[in-house]
Design an enzyme around this catalytic site. Structure first.
Site, PDB file in Angstrom:
ATOM      1  CB  SER A 207     -10.444  27.966   8.064  1.00 48.46           C
ATOM      2  OG  SER A 207     -10.064  27.856   6.711  1.00 48.46           O
ATOM      3  CB  VAL A 210     -10.376  26.700   3.253  1.00 50.00           C
ATOM      4  CG1 VAL A 210     -10.170  25.534   2.302  1.00 50.00           C
ATOM      5  CG2 VAL A 210      -9.084  27.486   3.402  1.00 50.00           C
ATOM      6  N   GLY A 211     -13.560  26.548   3.520  1.00 48.63           N
ATOM      7  CA  GLY A 211     -14.795  25.774   3.369  1.00 48.63           C
ATOM      8  C   GLY A 211     -15.754  26.411   2.378  1.00 48.63           C
ATOM      9  CD  GLU A 228     -20.117  20.339  10.171  1.00 47.19           C
ATOM     10  OE1 GLU A 228     -20.060  21.327  10.931  1.00 47.19           O
ATOM     11  OE2 GLU A 228     -21.184  19.891   9.740  1.00 47.19           O
ATOM     12  CB  CYS A 262     -14.564  23.457  15.391  1.00 47.42           C
ATOM     13  SG  CYS A 262     -15.135  21.784  15.688  1.00 47.42           S
TER      14      CYS A 262
HETATM   15  P1  NAD Z   1      -7.804  24.978   6.913  1.00 44.61           P
HETATM   16  O1  NAD Z   1      -9.055  25.536   6.344  1.00 44.61           O
HETATM   17  O2  NAD Z   1      -6.568  25.787   6.812  1.00 44.61           O
HETATM   18  O3  NAD Z   1      -7.482  23.590   6.179  1.00 44.61           O
HETATM   19  C1  NAD Z   1      -8.420  22.548   6.121  1.00 44.61           C
HETATM   20  C2  NAD Z   1      -8.071  21.638   4.947  1.00 44.61           C
HETATM   21  O4  NAD Z   1      -8.334  22.312   3.714  1.00 44.61           O
HETATM   22  C3  NAD Z   1      -6.607  21.214   4.893  1.00 44.61           C
HETATM   23  O5  NAD Z   1      -6.538  19.870   4.502  1.00 44.61           O
HETATM   24  C4  NAD Z   1      -6.045  22.138   3.831  1.00 44.61           C
HETATM   25  O6  NAD Z   1      -4.862  21.644   3.233  1.00 44.61           O
HETATM   26  C5  NAD Z   1      -7.198  22.168   2.850  1.00 44.61           C
HETATM   27  N1  NAD Z   1      -7.211  23.290   1.911  1.00 44.61           N
HETATM   28  C6  NAD Z   1      -6.611  24.495   2.026  1.00 44.61           C
HETATM   29  N2  NAD Z   1      -6.903  25.264   0.933  1.00 44.61           N
HETATM   30  C7  NAD Z   1      -7.716  24.527   0.137  1.00 44.61           C
HETATM   31  C8  NAD Z   1      -8.366  24.755  -1.111  1.00 44.61           C
HETATM   32  N3  NAD Z   1      -8.231  25.923  -1.759  1.00 44.61           N
HETATM   33  N4  NAD Z   1      -9.152  23.795  -1.634  1.00 44.61           N
HETATM   34  C9  NAD Z   1      -9.303  22.620  -0.970  1.00 44.61           C
HETATM   35  N5  NAD Z   1      -8.716  22.332   0.208  1.00 44.61           N
HETATM   36  C10 NAD Z   1      -7.923  23.268   0.754  1.00 44.61           C
HETATM   37  O7  NAD Z   1      -8.128  24.560   8.408  1.00 44.61           O
HETATM   38  P2  NAD Z   1      -7.135  23.999   9.551  1.00 44.61           P
HETATM   39  O8  NAD Z   1      -6.209  25.100   9.975  1.00 44.61           O
HETATM   40  O9  NAD Z   1      -6.522  22.711   9.110  1.00 44.61           O
HETATM   41  O10 NAD Z   1      -8.153  23.684  10.747  1.00 44.61           O
HETATM   42  C11 NAD Z   1      -8.579  24.639  11.670  1.00 44.61           C
HETATM   43  C12 NAD Z   1      -9.979  25.094  11.352  1.00 44.61           C
HETATM   44  O11 NAD Z   1     -10.831  23.968  11.262  1.00 44.61           O
HETATM   45  C13 NAD Z   1     -10.600  25.971  12.439  1.00 44.61           C
HETATM   46  O12 NAD Z   1     -11.273  27.049  11.845  1.00 44.61           O
HETATM   47  C14 NAD Z   1     -11.596  25.031  13.129  1.00 44.61           C
HETATM   48  O13 NAD Z   1     -12.671  25.687  13.744  1.00 44.61           O
HETATM   49  C15 NAD Z   1     -12.033  24.193  11.987  1.00 44.61           C
HETATM   50  N6  NAD Z   1     -12.582  22.916  12.451  1.00 44.61           N
HETATM   51  C16 NAD Z   1     -13.924  22.737  12.348  1.00 44.61           C
HETATM   52  C17 NAD Z   1     -14.505  21.562  12.810  1.00 44.61           C
HETATM   53  C18 NAD Z   1     -15.992  21.343  12.693  1.00 44.61           C
HETATM   54  O14 NAD Z   1     -16.415  20.197  12.695  1.00 44.61           O
HETATM   55  N7  NAD Z   1     -16.801  22.396  12.592  1.00 44.61           N
HETATM   56  C19 NAD Z   1     -13.700  20.556  13.365  1.00 44.61           C
HETATM   57  C20 NAD Z   1     -12.323  20.772  13.443  1.00 44.61           C
HETATM   58  C21 NAD Z   1     -11.773  21.959  12.979  1.00 44.61           C
END
Ligand code: NAD
Length: 454
Positions: A207, A210-211, A228, A262
């Site tokens: 997301s 978080v990113g 991403e 995404c």
């Molecule tokens: P998320 O951001 O909740 O989690 C992603 C990862 O980050 C997980 O492994 C999570 O445990 C980890 N995380 C959470 N908090 C963190 C922190 N403080 N520090 C480091 N790591 C942490 O996302 P999600 O729910 O797993 O995935 C859905 C999201 O991913 C959607 O927004 C989607 O659009 C996006 N996504 C983007 C792409 C792309 O290539 N642009 C591809 C797939 C999914």
């Protein structure tokens, strides 16, 4: 220490994983082992790394049926897409198995005097890979394969809802890759943060919120980072588009895998009279329906959690629901029917933010300029699609749209892994993933100047 639990979204009572997270200490240990393993791996030469990646592809391919079934059960990905993801994972490994043989630099004439100038790319050491749950095999592998091909060791921190898939992948790769070169650390935010704190290069997908936090920490540490993140992707449909074909493509891009990509289409701008496309799209979404992800005919399965399902249902209010907007009757899991809404206020969540589910807004536009301006008016800029029979219009849109990828007469979903993948604005940070761009990201450049002594 976090307890990591993953459920079958189609039958939530079924638990796939229930294990303690690795904790910050466990992550530190994995990074230390990876750092030690990275040196012989990098020094081992191109042939060794290429052979190991080919062997990894063969191992995943052999386990294809089992892995596909696990993807269906753990994240609710429909059977056909889950099989496609396994095949793509194998293809990605084979593609990057070729890369160790590619040139790693270039030779140049000095600007003045005798000598030799050359560049050489070298691995960083340990790549910390933080992945989402929605492509539980392909995303860890599309990050790991180029990092490994370049001579890094990797530590993968999967999203909790996809932990069983990541751990099974690691088990399969045991003995194929040297010890410590590919490690999966189960965990959540704590373990992700610990990995960002200790890796030599960081790649994140997930997301936007978080990113951005991950980018900030890695940047302060001074390590390369790519992120991403989300998408809020628009399709622009021109009056000359083939209505039936476009409606079929859009329905799949909105509701395939319950819209949890995404790259899913979230906004449909219809230039001119919206009625023909609107009616065809409603019919196409209704024909897709929802179903058990284990059924080979299912396109739209369940959402990853009850909260994700509820977010879709609540996003359906505030406008006119053309179809869907409710949980289908008779299904036990976290389902929402494919949903299309119109007559939404400009600040409605469907017009402004990513809602990660099978839902989209239909927005009429009087002309192409208005559609383009509104398509680009959101924070994200991952991918867009344009549906038209006119080449000039297609090229004009491809030039104008502020998205990292533009598809013409094709759905926003689906990418070719040998080309750079990524977006603009809030969708991406840092260099692109996939293709040869990924080899650059996982290596640093040394410039060497050699001057003869006589
Ligand atoms: P998320 O951001 O909740 O989690 C992603 C990862 O980050 C997980 O492994 C999570 O445990 C980890 N995380 C959470 N908090 C963190 C922190 N403080 N520090 C480091 N790591 C942490 O996302 P999600 O729910 O797993 O995935 C859905 C999201 O991913 C959607 O927004 C989607 O659009 C996006 N996504 C983007 C792409 C792309 O290539 N642009 C591809 C797939 C999914």
């Amino acid at each position: 220490m976090t307890l990591i639990v993953s459920h079958n979204p189609a039958r939530p009572a079924e638990i796939l994983t229930e294990i303690p997270g690795a904790g910050a200490f466990g992550v530190a240990g994995a990074v230390e082992r990876a750092r030690a393993a990275s040196r012989p791996w990098a020094r081992g030469g191109a042939a060794g790394r290429a052979a190991a990646l080919h062997a990894a592809a063969a191992r995943v391919e052999q386990a294809g049926e089992e892995l596909g079934a696990l993807v269906v059960r753990e994240v609710g990905k429909p059977f056909a897409e889950a099989r496609g993801e396994v095949a793509r994972t194998v293809a990605i490994l084979r593609y990057y198995a070729q890369q160790p043989y590619d040139p790693v630099g270039s030779v140049h004439e000095p600007a003045a005097g005798a000598g030799l100038l050359f560049t050489r790319r070298a691995p960083y050491g340990v790549a910390g890979l933080i992945t989402p749950w929605n492509f539980p095999l392909a995303i860890p592998v599309w990050k790991a394969a180029p990092a490994l091909a370049a001579g890094n060791a990797v530590v993968v921190k999967p999203a909790p809802p996809a932990t069983a898939c990541a751990l099974r992948l690691a088990e399969l790769l045991e003995g194929v890759l040297p010890d410590g070169v590919f490690t999966v650390v189960p965990g959540g935010a704590e373990e992700g943060a610990a990995l960002v704190d200790s890796a030599d290069v960081v790649s994140f997908t997930g997301s936007t919120a978080v990113g951005r936090a991950v980018v900030q920490v890695a940047t302060v540490r001074g390590v390369p980072v790519q992120a991403e993140m989300g998408g809020q992707n628009a399709a622009i449909v021109l009056p000359d588009a083939d209505v039936a074909a476009t409606a079929a493509q859009l329905a799949g891009a909105i509701a395939g895998f319950a819209g949890q990509k995404c790259t899913a289409t979230k906004r449909v701008f219809v230039v001119g009279d919206p009625a023909p496309l609107r009616d065809a799209l409603v019919a196409a979404l209704e024909a897709l329906g929802t179903g058990d992800p284990g059924d080979p005919a299912t396109v739209c399965g369940p959402l990853i959690s009850a909260a994700a399902r509820d977010a879709v249902l609540s996003a359906a209010s505030g406008g006119r629901v053309l179809t869907g907007g409710a949980a289908p009757a008779g299904l036990d899991g976290w389902y929402a029917a494919p949903t299309l809404a119109d007559a939404l206020p400009d600040d409605h969540v469907l017009a402004t933010d990513e809602v990660f589910g099978p839902i989209a807004a239909l927005i009429p536009a009087p002309d192409l300029d208005t559609a383009l301006a509104r398509a680009d008016s959101v924070a994200h800029g991952l991918v867009s699609s344009v549906h038209t029979a006119d080449l000039d219009t297609a090229l004009r849109c491809a030039d104008r749209l502020a998205t990292g990828m533009v598809k013409v007469n094709a759905p926003t979903t689906g990418v070719d892994f040998h080309l750079p993948f990524g977006g603009d604005k809030a969708s991406s940070h840092g260099p692109r993933e996939q293709g040869k761009a990924a080899m650059d990201f996982y290596t640093r450049t040394r410039t060497v100047t050699m001057v003869p002594t006589a």
